[in-house]
Every structure is written in structure tokens, then in C-alpha cells.
Design an enzyme around this catalytic site. Structure first.
Site, PDB file in Angstrom:
ATOM      1  N   HIS A  22       0.863  -1.283  -0.088  1.00 32.93           N
ATOM      2  CA  HIS A  22      -0.142   0.133   0.061  1.00 32.93           C
ATOM      3  C   HIS A  22       0.934   1.226   0.086  1.00 32.93           C
ATOM      4  O   HIS A  22       1.755   1.595   0.925  1.00 32.93           O
ATOM      5  CB  HIS A  22      -0.699   0.043   1.193  1.00 32.93           C
ATOM      6  CG  HIS A  22      -2.071  -0.757   1.329  1.00 32.93           C
ATOM      7  ND1 HIS A  22      -1.732  -2.287   1.331  1.00 32.93           N
ATOM      8  CD2 HIS A  22      -3.426  -0.706   1.282  1.00 32.93           C
ATOM      9  CE1 HIS A  22      -3.123  -2.714   1.383  1.00 32.93           C
ATOM     10  NE2 HIS A  22      -4.011  -1.609   1.273  1.00 32.93           N
ATOM     11  N   GLU A  29      -1.444   6.307  -1.517  1.00 30.15           N
ATOM     12  CA  GLU A  29      -2.736   6.314  -1.065  1.00 30.15           C
ATOM     13  C   GLU A  29      -2.868   7.401  -0.251  1.00 30.15           C
ATOM     14  O   GLU A  29      -3.209   8.653  -0.456  1.00 30.15           O
ATOM     15  CB  GLU A  29      -2.991   5.227  -0.216  1.00 30.15           C
ATOM     16  CG  GLU A  29      -4.503   4.982  -0.084  1.00 30.15           C
ATOM     17  CD  GLU A  29      -4.948   3.787   0.870  1.00 30.15           C
ATOM     18  OE1 GLU A  29      -4.112   3.180   1.212  1.00 30.15           O
ATOM     19  OE2 GLU A  29      -6.122   3.373   0.926  1.00 30.15           O
TER      20      GLU A  29
HETATM   21  N1  ADE Z   1      -6.264  -1.718   5.587  1.00 32.86           N
HETATM   22  C1  ADE Z   1      -7.654  -1.934   4.914  1.00 32.86           C
HETATM   23  N2  ADE Z   1      -8.014  -0.996   4.032  1.00 32.86           N
HETATM   24  C2  ADE Z   1      -6.804  -0.164   3.885  1.00 32.86           C
HETATM   25  C3  ADE Z   1      -6.500   0.828   3.059  1.00 32.86           C
HETATM   26  N3  ADE Z   1      -7.277   1.218   2.185  1.00 32.86           N
HETATM   27  N4  ADE Z   1      -5.231   1.208   3.157  1.00 32.86           N
HETATM   28  C4  ADE Z   1      -4.290   0.644   4.030  1.00 32.86           C
HETATM   29  N5  ADE Z   1      -4.747  -0.031   5.061  1.00 32.86           N
HETATM   30  C5  ADE Z   1      -5.670  -0.817   4.866  1.00 32.86           C
HETATM   31 ZN    ZN Z   2      -6.200  -2.178   1.196  1.00 38.75          ZN
END
Ligand code: ADE
Ligand code: ZN
Length: 345
Positions: free
Chosen positions: A206, A209
Site C-alpha cells: 500500500h 494512497e
Molecule cells: N487496510 C484496509 N484497508 C486499507 C487501506 N485502504 N489502506 C491501508 N490499509 C488498509
Molecule cells: Zn487495501
């Protein structure tokens, strides 16, 4: 979330591929109410009131803190091996019933184990067994990814990574870094992800974001990422965009989640069309279907009807998703061939 008026049928009937779905964001409300009754979890007894605690509401602040808070309440429900078995099976069933043909379901062993002090390896065993059985029953191909959170201990993450490598033969083929990207750096996790890659796990991170585009470069260069979870801020840096393009990194984009967690101000402002125009390989995913109150069909619809991505581009992104799956090459090629035929590509 906005109300959908256009028919979903066209998107429902499309064969779909999901690379980014969290088990902990996939619990049915009805199941939570059953678990609350059976295990004495003190949460509101009505669907409506419970929904406010575990699902994003139209009147909620669209912020990542509000979004992540839902997972704190969800942790109250991981009460027994039976519950973990049930929610895993139901997550697979729900994907299959949405005509998802290949699902990579990620789960957070620390979250599932910590609530009741279950050993991590038991949690792994339960999720692996339940996912495999449900895949067979509902005729869907399922892969598993273990997630660790940036805001939790690197020592626990290391344990999860070592354990995960032992389950590669059982279809747990990836490791993911999730959690609070805005406030926690990835550096403490560099060594863990390098070693996980060497041990044969695929890596998705991730990044870009809730944090800046530079986090996408960081994930690609320092965390061995093959895929990026979200990464929708990548266009803010020409350098990061170029690196992602050169490496052929595949982005797991989750449009509604990005709106609900405040990454974009509205669905129509989402950068997915510009990412595709910039030559970024982007796929469409749900992230947390229950928390966001969506299905993957809804997301395909949003992408075509609000972001105006043409259907043939969407279909090609489904093929890109298979090519980026954490599966052996022969299995990917088989799936690509059958989906191309079905989608008339
Ligand atoms: N855990 C669940 N959804 C998430 C997201 N969008 N970003 C980071 N961690 C997460
Ligand atoms: Zn996620």
C-alpha cells in the site's frame, strides 16, 4: 456512498478479477450480528446502528482515520476458530456470487490472532483451509496474501513473513504492507520484505494512497514491490510515474475506498483515467467491500460510467490483473486465454 441508478447487469455478467480485497473489510453485517449474539460482543443489536460502526456512511467524514477506525470495531468479532472459518468462507462466496473468477484475498494474521490470543500459525491454518474449501465449493480460483500493518510492530511483521513463506505451497503466495501510511514510515520493514521476496513470496505494498508519490518509488526500490496497492498519487511525481512505467508495476486501484478515505474529493475526480493515459498498468478492485458497501461489479460500473473509461480498456485491465496475479505462469496463461475468449478480446 451514492445511490446507483444504472443497471449493474452489464458489469455483473463480466468475468472479474480481484487483486486487492481485505478479509477484515469483507464481513457481512448479518454475520456480525450472529457473532455478537453468540459470543456476547457488546455492539448495537440493530443492523442500522451496527452499520454506522463498521461501514462508511454518507454523513461520515471522508478521512483515513474514520476509515481505519472501522477496523478497530471489526476486531471485536474474531472470537473463535469457527468465526474465522465462517468469515473466510463467506468472503469467498460473496466474490464468487459477484462473478469474480480469480480472487486474491488478503488477511491480517495479527488482527485475527490478537483479539483472543490465538497463535499466528493456527490463524494461518484456519484461513488457508477455509479459503481452499470455499474455492472448491463456489468454483472460484482463490489466492491468499498475508498483510502486516505499518502502524504495528515490525517484530510481529517479521514473524508473519516467516510463517507466510511456509504456506506458499498452500496458495498463500504474497505479503502486503498496509495500515496508516500517512503517519508511519516503511523503513523498519525494508529487511523483512527483502527476505520475504528471497523466500519466494510475491510483494504488494500500500503506497501513494495516504502518503505521497515518493512512497510508490520507495515501495518499488526498497520493499521489492511488484504491485502497488492504490498508488493513485503517483502522477504527482514524474520520477515515480516513470519508474512505475519502466518496471511495469501493476497498480491495484480502489475507487470508492479512495473517495471514502479522503484521497480524492469526489468519485469523478479520481485519477484512474489519467493513470491509464500515462501508461500506468492499473486494475480495478474493491479494497474492503463491506466497509465500503460495494461489490466489484459496482466498481466496474463507476469506472465505466463516471470515470468514462471505455469498456475495452476495462476488459484489458482484467487481463492485466491476471498477468500480475501471484500465480504460476502456466495458470495465468490458462486464465488469460479463457477470459479473453469470454470477453471477446
Ligand atoms: N487496510 C484496509 N484497508 C486499507 C487501506 N485502504 N489502506 C491501508 N490499509 C488498509
Ligand atoms: Zn487495501
Amino acid at each position: 456512498m451514492r445511490e446507483d441508478t444504472a443497471p449493474l447487469n452489464k458489469y455483473f455478467s463480466l468475468p472479474k478479477v480481484e487483486l486487492h480485497r481485505h478479509l477484515e473489510g469483507s464481513l457481512r453485517l448479518t454475520t456480525m450480528l450472529d457473532v455478537a449474539r453468540q459470543h456476547g460482543v457488546t455492539v448495537p443489536a440493530s443492523m442500522y446502528n451496527l452499520s454506522g460502526l463498521v461501514q462508511v456512511q454518507d454523513q461520515d467524514p471522508m478521512t483515513f482515520t474514520n476509515f481505519l477506525d472501522k477496523f478497530k470495531t471489526l476486531r471485536l468479532f474474531y472470537k473463535s476458530p469457527d468465526v474465522i472459518d465462517r468469515v473466510t468462507r463467506e468472503a469467498v462466496e460473496d466474490a464468487a456470487k459477484d462473478n469474480v473468477r480469480y480472487l486474491e484475498l488478503r488477511f491480517t494474521p495479527v488482527a485475527l490472532s490478537r483479539a483472543e490470543g490465538f497463535p499466528l500459525n493456527d490463524v494461518m491454518d484456519w484461513v488457508v483451509a477455509s479459503a481452499q474449501e470455499a474455492a472448491k465449493k463456489y468454483k472460484i480460483k482463490v489466492g491468499l496474501i498475508a498483510s502486516v500493518n505499518r502502524h504495528e510492530s515490525p517484530e510481529l511483521a517479521e514473524q508473519v513473513a516467516w510463517l507466510a513463506a511456509e504456506y506458499i505451497k498452500d496458495g498463500l503466495t504474497g505479503l502486503d504492507l498496509a495500515g496508516n501510511e500517512a503517519e508511519f514510515k516503511s523503513e523498519p520493514f525494508y529487511g523483512i520484505f527483502r527476505e520475504a521476496k528471497q523466500a519466494g513470496l510475491h510483494i504488494t505494498i500500500h503506497a501513494g494512497e495516504w502518503g505521497p508519490a515518493e512512497n510508490v518509488s520507495d515501495a518499488l526500490q526498497n520493499l521489492s514491490a511488484e504491485r502497488i496497492g492504490h498508488g493513485v498519487r503517483v502522477l504527482e511525481s514524474e520520477k515515480a510515474t516513470q519508474l512505475a512505467r519502466e518496471l511495469g508495476a501493476v497498480f491495484e486501484v480502489c475507487v470508492t475506498s479512495n473517495y471514502q478515505s479522503g484521497v480524492v474529493g469526489s468519485l469523478v475526480e479520481h485519477p484512474l483515467p489519467r493513470m491509464l493515459e500515462a501508461g500506468i498498468k492499473a486494475t480495478v478492485n474493491t479494497d474492503d467491500p463491506s466497509v465500503s458497501r460495494i461489490t466489484l461489479s459496482h466498481e466496474y460500473q463507476h469506472v465505466c460510467e463516471e470515470l468514462l473509461v471505455p469498456m475495452d480498456v476495462l476488459k484489458n485491465s482484467v487481463i492485466d490483473a491476471v498477468q500480475a496475479a501471484f500465480l504460476p505462469d502456466v495458470e495465468k496463461q490458462k486464465l488469460v486465454a479463457s477470459l479473453k475468449k469470454e470477453m471477446e478480446l
